[in-house]
Design a protein around this motif. Sequence first.
Motif, PDB file in Angstrom:
ATOM      1  N   TRP A  15      16.089  67.850  22.799  1.00  0.00           N
ATOM      2  CA  TRP A  15      16.584  68.096  21.438  1.00  0.00           C
ATOM      3  C   TRP A  15      17.970  68.740  21.493  1.00  0.00           C
ATOM      4  O   TRP A  15      18.214  69.661  22.262  1.00  0.00           O
ATOM      5  CB  TRP A  15      15.627  69.035  20.710  1.00  0.00           C
ATOM      6  CG  TRP A  15      16.073  69.513  19.353  1.00  0.00           C
ATOM      7  CD1 TRP A  15      16.875  70.586  19.089  1.00  0.00           C
ATOM      8  CD2 TRP A  15      15.708  68.981  18.071  1.00  0.00           C
ATOM      9  NE1 TRP A  15      17.047  70.748  17.723  1.00  0.00           N
ATOM     10  CE2 TRP A  15      16.340  69.765  17.076  1.00  0.00           C
ATOM     11  CE3 TRP A  15      14.916  67.900  17.674  1.00  0.00           C
ATOM     12  CZ2 TRP A  15      16.197  69.527  15.715  1.00  0.00           C
ATOM     13  CZ3 TRP A  15      14.777  67.645  16.306  1.00  0.00           C
ATOM     14  CH2 TRP A  15      15.398  68.440  15.355  1.00  0.00           C
ATOM     15  N   ASP A  17      20.866  70.009  18.408  1.00  0.00           N
ATOM     16  CA  ASP A  17      21.163  70.016  16.976  1.00  0.00           C
ATOM     17  C   ASP A  17      22.558  70.582  16.727  1.00  0.00           C
ATOM     18  O   ASP A  17      23.164  71.208  17.599  1.00  0.00           O
ATOM     19  CB  ASP A  17      20.102  70.768  16.174  1.00  0.00           C
ATOM     20  CG  ASP A  17      19.908  72.207  16.620  1.00  0.00           C
ATOM     21  OD1 ASP A  17      20.826  72.784  17.223  1.00  0.00           O
ATOM     22  OD2 ASP A  17      18.810  72.755  16.372  1.00  0.00           O
ATOM     23  N   GLY A  44      19.213  66.617  15.985  1.00  0.00           N
ATOM     24  CA  GLY A  44      19.052  67.157  14.641  1.00  0.00           C
ATOM     25  C   GLY A  44      20.407  67.445  14.027  1.00  0.00           C
ATOM     26  O   GLY A  44      21.274  68.038  14.669  1.00  0.00           O
ATOM     27  N   HIS A  46      22.418  69.098  10.665  1.00  0.00           N
ATOM     28  CA  HIS A  46      22.230  69.993   9.530  1.00  0.00           C
ATOM     29  C   HIS A  46      22.759  69.381   8.237  1.00  0.00           C
ATOM     30  O   HIS A  46      23.723  68.600   8.249  1.00  0.00           O
ATOM     31  CB  HIS A  46      22.940  71.331   9.777  1.00  0.00           C
ATOM     32  CG  HIS A  46      22.624  71.958  11.097  1.00  0.00           C
ATOM     33  ND1 HIS A  46      21.344  72.015  11.595  1.00  0.00           N
ATOM     34  CD2 HIS A  46      23.421  72.546  12.036  1.00  0.00           C
ATOM     35  CE1 HIS A  46      21.365  72.628  12.781  1.00  0.00           C
ATOM     36  NE2 HIS A  46      22.618  72.945  13.064  1.00  0.00           N
ATOM     37  N   TYR A  66      25.440  61.909   9.673  1.00  0.00           N
ATOM     38  CA  TYR A  66      24.248  61.260  10.239  1.00  0.00           C
ATOM     39  C   TYR A  66      24.636  59.930  10.898  1.00  0.00           C
ATOM     40  O   TYR A  66      24.198  59.616  12.008  1.00  0.00           O
ATOM     41  CB  TYR A  66      23.203  60.981   9.150  1.00  0.00           C
ATOM     42  CG  TYR A  66      22.662  62.203   8.420  1.00  0.00           C
ATOM     43  CD1 TYR A  66      22.651  63.463   9.024  1.00  0.00           C
ATOM     44  CD2 TYR A  66      22.168  62.098   7.128  1.00  0.00           C
ATOM     45  CE1 TYR A  66      22.162  64.575   8.347  1.00  0.00           C
ATOM     46  CE2 TYR A  66      21.672  63.206   6.445  1.00  0.00           C
ATOM     47  CZ  TYR A  66      21.671  64.446   7.068  1.00  0.00           C
ATOM     48  OH  TYR A  66      21.182  65.541   6.393  1.00  0.00           O
ATOM     49  N   VAL A  79      17.629  63.197  13.457  1.00  0.00           N
ATOM     50  CA  VAL A  79      16.765  63.891  12.496  1.00  0.00           C
ATOM     51  C   VAL A  79      17.655  64.526  11.432  1.00  0.00           C
ATOM     52  O   VAL A  79      18.346  65.511  11.704  1.00  0.00           O
ATOM     53  CB  VAL A  79      15.908  64.975  13.187  1.00  0.00           C
ATOM     54  CG1 VAL A  79      15.088  65.743  12.148  1.00  0.00           C
ATOM     55  CG2 VAL A  79      15.003  64.356  14.243  1.00  0.00           C
ATOM     56  N   ALA A  82      18.131  68.921   9.653  1.00  0.00           N
ATOM     57  CA  ALA A  82      17.527  69.808  10.655  1.00  0.00           C
ATOM     58  C   ALA A  82      17.841  71.257  10.306  1.00  0.00           C
ATOM     59  O   ALA A  82      18.925  71.557   9.805  1.00  0.00           O
ATOM     60  CB  ALA A  82      18.072  69.476  12.041  1.00  0.00           C
ATOM     61  N   THR A  86      17.168  76.993  14.891  1.00  0.00           N
ATOM     62  CA  THR A  86      16.291  76.113  15.660  1.00  0.00           C
ATOM     63  C   THR A  86      14.964  76.818  15.947  1.00  0.00           C
ATOM     64  O   THR A  86      14.942  77.902  16.527  1.00  0.00           O
ATOM     65  CB  THR A  86      16.965  75.702  16.981  1.00  0.00           C
ATOM     66  OG1 THR A  86      18.267  75.200  16.683  1.00  0.00           O
ATOM     67  CG2 THR A  86      16.163  74.628  17.695  1.00  0.00           C
ATOM     68  N   ILE A  90       9.968  73.047  14.947  1.00  0.00           N
ATOM     69  CA  ILE A  90      10.672  71.759  14.839  1.00  0.00           C
ATOM     70  C   ILE A  90      10.617  71.006  16.162  1.00  0.00           C
ATOM     71  O   ILE A  90      10.493  69.780  16.191  1.00  0.00           O
ATOM     72  CB  ILE A  90      12.139  71.944  14.345  1.00  0.00           C
ATOM     73  CG1 ILE A  90      12.758  70.597  13.938  1.00  0.00           C
ATOM     74  CG2 ILE A  90      13.035  72.592  15.398  1.00  0.00           C
ATOM     75  CD1 ILE A  90      12.335  70.084  12.613  1.00  0.00           C
ATOM     76  N   TYR A  94       8.581  67.158  16.806  1.00  0.00           N
ATOM     77  CA  TYR A  94       9.167  65.943  17.387  1.00  0.00           C
ATOM     78  C   TYR A  94       8.819  65.782  18.871  1.00  0.00           C
ATOM     79  O   TYR A  94       9.459  65.008  19.575  1.00  0.00           O
ATOM     80  CB  TYR A  94      10.684  65.930  17.151  1.00  0.00           C
ATOM     81  CG  TYR A  94      11.014  65.666  15.700  1.00  0.00           C
ATOM     82  CD1 TYR A  94      11.092  64.358  15.218  1.00  0.00           C
ATOM     83  CD2 TYR A  94      11.186  66.718  14.806  1.00  0.00           C
ATOM     84  CE1 TYR A  94      11.357  64.113  13.885  1.00  0.00           C
ATOM     85  CE2 TYR A  94      11.450  66.487  13.461  1.00  0.00           C
ATOM     86  CZ  TYR A  94      11.533  65.174  13.006  1.00  0.00           C
ATOM     87  OH  TYR A  94      11.785  64.918  11.673  1.00  0.00           O
ATOM     88  N   CYS A  99      15.210  72.192  24.216  1.00  0.00           N
ATOM     89  CA  CYS A  99      16.449  71.926  23.486  1.00  0.00           C
ATOM     90  C   CYS A  99      17.643  72.351  24.336  1.00  0.00           C
ATOM     91  O   CYS A  99      17.514  73.192  25.237  1.00  0.00           O
ATOM     92  CB  CYS A  99      16.458  72.607  22.133  1.00  0.00           C
ATOM     93  SG  CYS A  99      16.906  74.337  22.154  1.00  0.00           S
TER      94      CYS A  99
END
Length: 375
Positions: A15, A17, A44, A46, A66, A79, A82, A86, A90, A94, A99
Motif C-alpha cells: 500500500w 497513499d 490510496g 486522498h 485518480y 483506492v 483514502a 493511514t 484500511i 484491502y 504500507c
Amino acid sequence: MNTHMTETKKPVRVWVDGCFDMMHYGHANALRQAKAMGDVLVVGVHSDAEITKNKGPPVMREEERYAAVAACKWADQVVPNAPYNTTVEILREYNIDFCVHGDDITTMADGTDCYQAVKDAGLYRECKRTQGVSTTELVGRMLLMTRNHHKRRMSAGASSLSSFNSEDLGSFSSGARRTTVSHFLPTSKRIVQFSEGREPSETDKVVYVDGTFDLFHVGHIEFLKRAKELGDFLVVGVHDDQTVNAIKGANHPLMNLHERALSVLACRYVDEVIIGAPYSVTEDVLNKEYNVQVVAHGNTPSEPELDGSDPYELAKQRGLYVEIENPNSTITTRGIIDRIIENRFVYEERQRRKTAKAALEAEQEAQEKEKKVSV
C-alpha cells in the motif's frame, strides 16, 4: 517430489497513499520503489476535502489525480478517497501486507504522524524520497510567473529575459531565472529504472508522437492512450529545453528535459522515449531507430518551426500523419498555470504554511535521529 504438494505463493500486496497532486516523476519513483518490494501495488489517493483540511487546496481535482495515478505503470489498483491518516483498518480492508512511504515525515493538520498507527503495528516500510522535486516546489515555480508573460512568444535567438518589460521584471524579482531551474540531477541509472527495455517485434506497428509534456497531466495521458491505440509500440519524442523555450516563450518549460522524459516514461501507454527529439519529424525519427508507421498529433494547431515550416510536413507527404481527437474536458499545461495564477494568494498562503510545516517536520526528524543515536 510430489507436485501436488507445491504451494502457490500468496502475492505480496503493498500500500502507498498520498495526494499525488500534479503527479510528477518523484511520485512515480516512489511507486516504482514500493512495487519492487512486493507483487501488487495498491495506491490510496486522498480526496480534495482531506487535502484542503490538512495542507491547503490541491491544484489538481481529485478525479484528475485518480486518473494520473491509474496511468502510472507501477500502480495496479487505485483506492479513491483514502484517509489522510493511514490506519491499520484500511490496510486490512484491502488485504495489505505493509504500507510504504518516503523517508520524510508526513503529519496531520494537528502535527501528529500520519503513519504512527501502522508503524506501531509493524506494517510500515520506507523508500527513498526523490530529491529535487515536489508539488510545493512546482507550484513555487509557477508563482514566480505572470499571465502576461505566458502570452508572449519569443523571437528566434532572443534571450530568456529580452521579452520582459519593467512591470514583468518587477513581478519576477530575483526569482525570474529560477522558474526553469531544477534541482534534479539526471542519471543513467534513473532512466534505466523507468525504462521498459522492450523492443518492438517485426510485426508491431510503431506509432510516434512528440511534444513538450510539461507538468505531465491527464490531458497528456489521454492523448498518449489514444495514440497507443493506433498501433502496438508507442515512441514519444520529448523536445529539449532550448527548443521549447524558443518555440513557446521565455519561461517555458517549467520542468527540464529529463524531468519531463521521466514523467512520460512512467506512463503505462509509453514504450520508448526519444530524449531531446527534434521539433520537426525528420527522416532520422522515421527510420533511424524504429520503422515508424504512424505519426500522430492532436487536432489542435501546432506551433510552426522557427522558420515557419510545418513540423509534420514529411510525415504528411509519406501518408503517415494521423490526427487524434482531443477530448474537450482535458486540462492543459496552460490551464494548470492559470489555476495557480488566478488563485495566487490562496497558493502563496499554502506555500507559507507548507514551508513552516516542513521546517517543523525537519526539526522533529532531527530529534528522532538524536534519540536513536543516544539509545
